[in-house]
Design a protein around this motif. Structure first.
Motif, PDB file in Angstrom:
ATOM      1  N   THR A  30     -69.041  -3.213 139.545  1.00  0.00           N
ATOM      2  CA  THR A  30     -68.908  -4.461 140.295  1.00  0.00           C
ATOM      3  C   THR A  30     -68.035  -5.491 139.598  1.00  0.00           C
ATOM      4  N   ALA A  31     -67.653  -5.226 138.343  1.00  0.00           N
ATOM      5  CA  ALA A  31     -66.942  -6.229 137.534  1.00  0.00           C
ATOM      6  C   ALA A  31     -67.719  -7.541 137.520  1.00  0.00           C
ATOM      7  N   ALA A  32     -69.042  -7.445 137.434  1.00  0.00           N
ATOM      8  CA  ALA A  32     -69.898  -8.630 137.445  1.00  0.00           C
ATOM      9  C   ALA A  32     -69.634  -9.496 136.214  1.00  0.00           C
ATOM     10  N   ARG A  33     -69.788 -10.788 136.392  1.00  0.00           N
ATOM     11  CA  ARG A  33     -69.639 -11.699 135.251  1.00  0.00           C
ATOM     12  C   ARG A  33     -70.670 -11.372 134.176  1.00  0.00           C
ATOM     13  N   PHE A  34     -71.890 -11.093 134.590  1.00  0.00           N
ATOM     14  CA  PHE A  34     -72.965 -10.743 133.662  1.00  0.00           C
ATOM     15  C   PHE A  34     -73.402  -9.315 133.976  1.00  0.00           C
ATOM     16  N   ALA A  35     -73.192  -8.406 133.024  1.00  0.00           N
ATOM     17  CA  ALA A  35     -73.530  -7.004 133.241  1.00  0.00           C
ATOM     18  C   ALA A  35     -74.134  -6.428 131.973  1.00  0.00           C
ATOM     19  N   THR A  36     -75.074  -5.513 132.157  1.00  0.00           N
ATOM     20  CA  THR A  36     -75.679  -4.849 131.008  1.00  0.00           C
ATOM     21  C   THR A  36     -76.298  -3.534 131.439  1.00  0.00           C
ATOM     22  N   THR A  37     -76.505  -2.675 130.459  1.00  0.00           N
ATOM     23  CA  THR A  37     -77.209  -1.406 130.645  1.00  0.00           C
ATOM     24  C   THR A  37     -78.427  -1.416 129.743  1.00  0.00           C
ATOM     25  N   THR A  38     -79.591  -1.169 130.309  1.00  0.00           N
ATOM     26  CA  THR A  38     -80.807  -1.097 129.498  1.00  0.00           C
ATOM     27  C   THR A  38     -81.003   0.319 128.978  1.00  0.00           C
ATOM     28  N   GLU A  39     -81.693   0.415 127.845  1.00  0.00           N
ATOM     29  CA  GLU A  39     -82.110   1.708 127.300  1.00  0.00           C
ATOM     30  C   GLU A  39     -83.529   1.559 126.763  1.00  0.00           C
ATOM     31  N   VAL A  40     -84.433   2.333 127.342  1.00  0.00           N
ATOM     32  CA  VAL A  40     -85.836   2.346 126.927  1.00  0.00           C
ATOM     33  C   VAL A  40     -86.117   3.688 126.264  1.00  0.00           C
ATOM     34  N   TYR A  41     -87.021   3.715 125.284  1.00  0.00           N
ATOM     35  CA  TYR A  41     -87.356   4.964 124.582  1.00  0.00           C
ATOM     36  C   TYR A  41     -88.784   5.382 124.933  1.00  0.00           C
ATOM     37  N   PRO A  42     -88.953   6.215 125.967  1.00  0.00           N
ATOM     38  CA  PRO A  42     -90.295   6.559 126.424  1.00  0.00           C
ATOM     39  C   PRO A  42     -91.057   7.495 125.499  1.00  0.00           C
ATOM     40  N   ASP A  43     -90.376   8.140 124.551  1.00  0.00           N
ATOM     41  CA  ASP A  43     -91.044   9.080 123.655  1.00  0.00           C
ATOM     42  C   ASP A  43     -91.602   8.420 122.404  1.00  0.00           C
ATOM     43  N   SER A  44     -91.449   7.125 122.291  1.00  0.00           N
ATOM     44  CA  SER A  44     -91.982   6.415 121.133  1.00  0.00           C
ATOM     45  C   SER A  44     -93.510   6.423 121.150  1.00  0.00           C
ATOM     46  N   PRO A  45     -94.142   6.636 120.001  1.00  0.00           N
ATOM     47  CA  PRO A  45     -95.604   6.523 119.935  1.00  0.00           C
ATOM     48  C   PRO A  45     -96.095   5.101 120.182  1.00  0.00           C
ATOM     49  N   ARG A  46     -95.173   4.156 120.179  1.00  0.00           N
ATOM     50  CA  ARG A  46     -95.527   2.749 120.393  1.00  0.00           C
ATOM     51  C   ARG A  46     -95.347   2.318 121.850  1.00  0.00           C
ATOM     52  N   MET A  47     -94.975   3.267 122.719  1.00  0.00           N
ATOM     53  CA  MET A  47     -94.709   2.949 124.123  1.00  0.00           C
ATOM     54  C   MET A  47     -95.563   3.811 125.039  1.00  0.00           C
ATOM     55  N   THR A  48     -95.982   3.241 126.154  1.00  0.00           N
ATOM     56  CA  THR A  48     -96.613   4.007 127.226  1.00  0.00           C
ATOM     57  C   THR A  48     -95.645   4.041 128.407  1.00  0.00           C
ATOM     58  N   PRO A  49     -95.845   4.982 129.345  1.00  0.00           N
ATOM     59  CA  PRO A  49     -94.977   4.994 130.521  1.00  0.00           C
ATOM     60  C   PRO A  49     -94.981   3.666 131.272  1.00  0.00           C
ATOM     61  N   GLN A  50     -96.139   3.016 131.365  1.00  0.00           N
ATOM     62  CA  GLN A  50     -96.195   1.749 132.075  1.00  0.00           C
ATOM     63  C   GLN A  50     -95.457   0.649 131.318  1.00  0.00           C
ATOM     64  N   GLN A  51     -95.502   0.679 129.994  1.00  0.00           N
ATOM     65  CA  GLN A  51     -94.743  -0.290 129.207  1.00  0.00           C
ATOM     66  C   GLN A  51     -93.238  -0.115 129.432  1.00  0.00           C
ATOM     67  N   CYS A  52     -92.806   1.137 129.580  1.00  0.00           N
ATOM     68  CA  CYS A  52     -91.382   1.390 129.848  1.00  0.00           C
ATOM     69  C   CYS A  52     -90.967   0.746 131.164  1.00  0.00           C
ATOM     70  N   VAL A  53     -91.789   0.931 132.183  1.00  0.00           N
ATOM     71  CA  VAL A  53     -91.498   0.324 133.484  1.00  0.00           C
ATOM     72  C   VAL A  53     -91.521  -1.189 133.369  1.00  0.00           C
ATOM     73  N   GLU A  54     -92.512  -1.713 132.661  1.00  0.00           N
ATOM     74  CA  GLU A  54     -92.628  -3.168 132.500  1.00  0.00           C
ATOM     75  C   GLU A  54     -91.420  -3.734 131.755  1.00  0.00           C
ATOM     76  N   ALA A  55     -90.929  -2.989 130.757  1.00  0.00           N
ATOM     77  CA  ALA A  55     -89.736  -3.444 130.034  1.00  0.00           C
ATOM     78  C   ALA A  55     -88.532  -3.522 130.960  1.00  0.00           C
ATOM     79  N   GLN A  56     -88.387  -2.540 131.844  1.00  0.00           N
ATOM     80  CA  GLN A  56     -87.267  -2.555 132.796  1.00  0.00           C
ATOM     81  C   GLN A  56     -87.386  -3.751 133.747  1.00  0.00           C
ATOM     82  N   VAL A  57     -88.558  -3.971 134.278  1.00  0.00           N
ATOM     83  CA  VAL A  57     -88.756  -5.086 135.205  1.00  0.00           C
ATOM     84  C   VAL A  57     -88.491  -6.414 134.509  1.00  0.00           C
ATOM     85  N   THR A  58     -88.985  -6.540 133.288  1.00  0.00           N
ATOM     86  CA  THR A  58     -88.762  -7.768 132.526  1.00  0.00           C
ATOM     87  C   THR A  58     -87.280  -7.997 132.281  1.00  0.00           C
ATOM     88  N   ALA A  59     -86.555  -6.923 131.967  1.00  0.00           N
ATOM     89  CA  ALA A  59     -85.115  -7.044 131.742  1.00  0.00           C
ATOM     90  C   ALA A  59     -84.396  -7.516 133.003  1.00  0.00           C
TER      91      ALA A  59
END
Length: 307
Positions: A266-295
């Protein structure tokens, strides 16, 4: 790091794949979940509040995959436009689920202030098979350009073409998983006739900015918001994340547009790509989803505050 000595089971080391190798790879890929059940059925209730349209379709080996986009009802051209994409890589689960959860819980928050367009699952064949590539062993996220050989990429480019240069914010939702190192990067090296050089999977959330059009304050605002939900990926021993030096903690710069990545369509003025690590022992699947929504919410809030 040293190149991996054990060759990938498909192909001849040092030789690029041809049609036979692609067919052999495809024969190993098994359908494991349902796009209709997981995505299409989740989009159906959204029709109460949003306009849902089919922007293309894929037909692979007797399977038909409609590609759906969810838009603000009462779209107004004079308003800022916000774009959210997920599922460019089918194995990156929280990108798809995060886009859908954002729509359900927060999709109406900008009603009357901005136009919203969400493509929750760009690669349905790969979603069902939990794969990075499409059926033809192509990575959609290196093929977002006019005339793309990847049908998934071509359809999204066509959908977003009228918004190019008119989009305020575009966030593309991804994951980095252990399977990147165990399967997907080795397969890529074999497909391209190259040696596989192992790397370290980052443990935590990070962002990818466009090296040619950086927006460090925007990236920082998103990272700061996500840090309240989950941990941010630290750099490796060389001070890098996936081979890239840090722009700031949790943010790397990459040639997003030059490499044909989704966040640059889109050539957006503000653009980014998120990367979540679902295999971390410090993350749950729901936390991964929550991180995406928060982003997504943080990216929208920052962009609208600057418009």
């Amino acid at each position: 790091m040293q190149a991996q000595s054990t060759p990938y089971p498909i192909g001849t080391p040092g030789q690029r794949w041809g049609a036979a190798e692609v067919a052999a790879w495809r024969a190993t890929v098994v359908r494991q979940r349902s796009y209709a059940n997981d995505v299409l059925s989740a989009i159906e209730p959204l029709r109460r509040d949003f306009d849902v349209s089919e922007y293309g379709a894929l037909d692979y080996d007797g399977q038909h995959f409609p590609l759906l986009a969810v838009r603000s009802r009462g779209w107004r051209d004079e308003l800022p436009t916000l774009v959210v994409t997920g599922g460019v890589h089918g194995y990156e689960t929280s990108g798809v689920l995060g886009a859908l959860q954002f729509l359900r819980a927060h999709g109406l928050e900008t009603a009357g202030r901005a136009n919203l367009l969400v493509a929750p699952c760009v690669s349905p064949w790969a979603w069902e098979r939990i794969q990075r590539w499409n059926r033809d062993a192509l990575d959609p996220n290196r093929n977002f350009r006019a005339g793309s050989p990847a049908g998934e990429s071509a359809a999204l480019v066509s959908l977003l073409a009228p918004l190019r240069g008119r989009t305020l914010m575009h966030i593309d939702l991804h994951e980095t998983t252990d399977s990147d190192e165990s399967e997907f990067r080795p397969a890529l090296a074999a497909r391209d006739g190259e040696a596989f050089v192992p790397d370290v999977v980052p443990d935590g959330f990070y962002l990818v900015d466009d090296a040619d059009s950086p927006q460090p304050d925007f990236q920082r605002a998103v990272i700061d918001a996500v840090a309240r939900v989950t941990h941010i990926a630290p750099p490796d021993a060389n001070g890098h994340i996936i081979g890239c030096p840090l722009q700031s903690p949790g943010v790397i710069s990459f040639a997003v547009a030059k490499k044909g990545l989704c966040a640059a369509i889109t050539a957006a003025r503000f653009a980014t790509t998120t990367e979540v690590y679902p295999d971390s022992p410090r993350m749950t699947p729901q936390q991964c989803v929550e991180a995406q929504v928060t982003a997504v919410r943080a990216a929208i809030a920052y962009a609208l505050a600057q418009s």
